[in-house]
Design a protein around this motif. Structure first.
Motif, PDB file in Angstrom:
ATOM      1  N   TRP A  61     -47.104  38.243 -69.520  1.00 23.73           N
ATOM      2  CA  TRP A  61     -47.564  37.934 -67.922  1.00 23.73           C
ATOM      3  C   TRP A  61     -46.498  38.540 -66.877  1.00 23.73           C
ATOM      4  N   ASP A  62     -45.164  38.679 -67.229  1.00 23.86           N
ATOM      5  CA  ASP A  62     -44.295  39.304 -66.239  1.00 23.86           C
ATOM      6  C   ASP A  62     -44.330  40.897 -66.172  1.00 23.86           C
ATOM      7  N   SER A  63     -44.873  41.392 -67.175  1.00 24.96           N
ATOM      8  CA  SER A  63     -44.900  42.847 -67.178  1.00 24.96           C
ATOM      9  C   SER A  63     -46.277  43.102 -66.629  1.00 24.96           C
ATOM     10  N   THR A  64     -47.371  42.251 -66.798  1.00 24.61           N
ATOM     11  CA  THR A  64     -48.629  42.590 -66.212  1.00 24.61           C
ATOM     12  C   THR A  64     -48.610  42.508 -65.024  1.00 24.61           C
ATOM     13  N   LEU A  65     -47.895  41.290 -64.158  1.00 19.49           N
ATOM     14  CA  LEU A  65     -47.774  41.237 -62.819  1.00 19.49           C
ATOM     15  C   LEU A  65     -47.054  42.170 -62.087  1.00 19.49           C
ATOM     16  N   ALA A  66     -46.027  42.563 -62.682  1.00 17.52           N
ATOM     17  CA  ALA A  66     -45.077  43.570 -62.351  1.00 17.52           C
ATOM     18  C   ALA A  66     -45.986  44.776 -62.206  1.00 17.52           C
ATOM     19  N   PHE A  67     -46.755  45.361 -63.044  1.00 13.01           N
ATOM     20  CA  PHE A  67     -47.518  46.283 -62.748  1.00 13.01           C
ATOM     21  C   PHE A  67     -48.497  46.212 -61.711  1.00 13.01           C
ATOM     22  N   ARG A  68     -48.991  45.258 -61.403  1.00  8.16           N
ATOM     23  CA  ARG A  68     -49.876  44.980 -60.203  1.00  8.16           C
ATOM     24  C   ARG A  68     -49.097  45.100 -58.995  1.00  8.16           C
ATOM     25  N   ARG A  69     -48.010  44.663 -59.047  1.00  7.28           N
ATOM     26  CA  ARG A  69     -47.165  44.833 -57.933  1.00  7.28           C
ATOM     27  C   ARG A  69     -46.738  46.327 -57.629  1.00  7.28           C
ATOM     28  N   HIS A  70     -46.686  47.064 -58.587  1.00 10.33           N
ATOM     29  CA  HIS A  70     -46.515  48.443 -58.398  1.00 10.33           C
ATOM     30  C   HIS A  70     -47.537  48.945 -57.673  1.00 10.33           C
ATOM     31  N   LEU A  71     -48.820  48.895 -58.084  1.00 11.68           N
ATOM     32  CA  LEU A  71     -50.049  49.210 -57.591  1.00 11.68           C
ATOM     33  C   LEU A  71     -50.243  48.961 -56.142  1.00 11.68           C
ATOM     34  N   TRP A  72     -49.885  47.731 -55.755  1.00 17.64           N
ATOM     35  CA  TRP A  72     -49.994  47.190 -54.402  1.00 17.64           C
ATOM     36  C   TRP A  72     -48.835  47.855 -53.655  1.00 17.64           C
ATOM     37  N   LEU A 328     -49.833  55.883 -71.079  1.00 15.33           N
ATOM     38  CA  LEU A 328     -49.164  56.602 -69.825  1.00 15.33           C
ATOM     39  C   LEU A 328     -48.314  55.745 -69.221  1.00 15.33           C
ATOM     40  N   ALA A 329     -48.460  54.213 -69.227  1.00 14.93           N
ATOM     41  CA  ALA A 329     -47.863  53.182 -68.619  1.00 14.93           C
ATOM     42  C   ALA A 329     -46.542  53.094 -69.455  1.00 14.93           C
ATOM     43  N   TRP A 330     -46.653  53.219 -70.592  1.00 18.05           N
ATOM     44  CA  TRP A 330     -45.341  52.959 -71.582  1.00 18.05           C
ATOM     45  C   TRP A 330     -44.390  54.184 -71.160  1.00 18.05           C
ATOM     46  N   LEU A 331     -45.107  55.582 -71.250  1.00 22.54           N
ATOM     47  CA  LEU A 331     -44.166  56.522 -70.879  1.00 22.54           C
ATOM     48  C   LEU A 331     -43.763  56.711 -69.549  1.00 22.54           C
ATOM     49  N   ALA A 332     -44.541  56.123 -68.568  1.00 18.79           N
ATOM     50  CA  ALA A 332     -43.974  56.187 -67.361  1.00 18.79           C
ATOM     51  C   ALA A 332     -42.857  55.167 -67.010  1.00 18.79           C
ATOM     52  N   GLY A 333     -42.603  54.193 -68.149  1.00 19.60           N
ATOM     53  CA  GLY A 333     -41.609  53.142 -67.908  1.00 19.60           C
ATOM     54  C   GLY A 333     -42.244  51.959 -67.328  1.00 19.60           C
ATOM     55  N   HIS A 334     -43.411  51.658 -67.224  1.00 12.95           N
ATOM     56  CA  HIS A 334     -43.868  50.377 -66.534  1.00 12.95           C
ATOM     57  C   HIS A 334     -44.065  49.114 -67.587  1.00 12.95           C
ATOM     58  N   GLN A 335     -43.755  49.640 -68.978  1.00 11.94           N
ATOM     59  CA  GLN A 335     -43.700  48.666 -69.805  1.00 11.94           C
ATOM     60  C   GLN A 335     -42.670  49.155 -70.888  1.00 11.94           C
TER      61      GLN A 335
END
Length: 387
Positions: A61-72, A328-335
């Protein structure tokens, strides 16, 4: 930066030297004004969960919500609990409901725009009558509206199986739209994304299906904010949007032709609700800001080079595009890992993933190209491609 040895389909390898310049698309910037843009966001699996493909989804959940904050942070809206989030492909209704609650609360906390998918996936596989399908839709619509998020009425496998013809779609959608408290987005998802949706709107004849779809929209235009069209057919989308009632938007879901559809023509344009805007989020936001100035050529100059990557990720079988998105999310460092709900990281071949990496690196998607190359090298090593 040293070259990587990348595999190609059918055997063989080639040498690729990664770029060294980091992505220039940083968070912040002016709000997007000329187009409404949603990214359909993926979920991050919990890599430490002891699960199997038959288990309920285990979400980080922490990483999932962090990715949404990235988009926002880049000014994009989030389209939540859609097929990009593996809805119906690993994420069940219980998991989707929790995702909707958590993401809607996060959106309120940070001032982000969010719309959430409403479907019928709490129904067990098998035959259900129209009353059961309608009740399932109602349950999900109520939950989304309780969170304060906008509702996206998604196509339903159960409705596709239960409906005997166009009249059943007209009745079901009419009932749901009459009780929606706020205007919704009406989503037409094609069978290339989900084969169980073949014959949606009561026929496999797309021209006839279009007429039924437009009949629903015309009859309930005051309850419809817009339509999302995911048919990968640019001309059909253009023809559709030209026939929409005044005030009803068209959100493109065409991951093959999005630059031209968003740029539009003298008779109109499409807004966007796209899975490809998960990995392309920062670049897409910058392109729309250019378009906001009236510079259509500059917009196309930024976004057109990404189409080859998108067409690659969404190639047949299209429903497995999510694997490339998470790579791509992994390669980009989002997870921190390349693990997916239901083990879906295995759904694409190593040559496919290698090509996705090369194309993403080539258009400058990675804020840290070195990290992306290091992680891609590790994936290649564990799969036996000597470096």
């Amino acid at each position: 930066m040293s070259a990587l040895t990348l595999p190609v389909a059918g055997g063989g390898t080639y040498s690729y030297t990664p770029r060294t310049e980091p992505s220039s698309y940083v968070a912040g910037g002016a709000p997007l004004v000329s187009r409404t843009v949603f990214s359909a966001a993926h979920v991050v699996a919990d890599p430490y969960a002891d699960t199997s493909p038959d288990s309920p989804a285990a979400v980080d959940w922490d990483s999932t919500l962090a990715f949404r904050r990235h988009l926002w942070s880049h000014g994009l809206g989030v389209a939540e609990a859609m097929d990009t989030a593996q809805r119906g492909m690993g994420l069940d209704w219980a998991g989707a409901a929790e995702l909707i609650r958590r993401s809607a609360a996060e959106a309120k906390a940070v001032g982000g725009t969010i719309a959430c998918g409403v479907g019928t996936d709490q129904l067990t596989p098998g035959e259900h009558d129209l009353a059961a399908v309608t009740a399932a839709y109602e349950e999900q619509l109520a939950l989304v509206e309780e969170t304060g998020a906008q509702a996206i009425l998604m196509a339903s496998r159960a409705l596709a199986a239960a409906a005997s013809g166009p009249e059943d779609y007209l009745a079901t959608y009419g009932h749901l739209l009459r009780q929606a408290t706020e205007p919704v987005v009406l989503h037409w998802l094609g069978p290339m994304f989900d084969p169980a949706l073949e014959g949606y709107w009561g026929t496999s004849d797309l021209d006839a299906a279009t007429e039924t779809f437009l009949e629903v929209v015309a009859a309930h235009s005051d309850r419809i904010d817009g339509i999302k069209v995911s048919l990968l057919d640019a001309q059909r989308e253009i023809d559709l949007r030209r026939r929409l009632p005044e005030g009803v938007r068209c959100y493109t879901g065409d991951d093959f032709n999005y630059p031209e559809l968003i740029a539009g023509d003298a008779q109109g344009f499409s807004h966007a609700l796209l899975g490809i805007f998960d990995p392309l989020g920062p670049l897409a936001a910058e392109a729309v800001r250019v378009l906001d100035t009236g510079d259509r050529e500059g917009f196309r100059k930024l976004l057109d080079p990404t189409v080859e990557l998108s067409r690659h990720l969404f190639e047949t079988p299209t429903r497995f595009y999510k694997t490339g998105v998470v790579l791509l999310a992994w390669l980009a460092g989002h997870q921190s890992h390349f693990t997916m709900v239901g083990g879906l990281q295995s759904a694409r071949s190593l040559p496919h993933l290698a090509r996705a990496y090369q194309l993403a690196d080539g258009v400058g998607l990675f804020l840290d190209p070195g990290l992306a190359a290091t992680r891609m090298r590790a994936l290649l090593d564990v799969n036996g491609v000597a470096q």
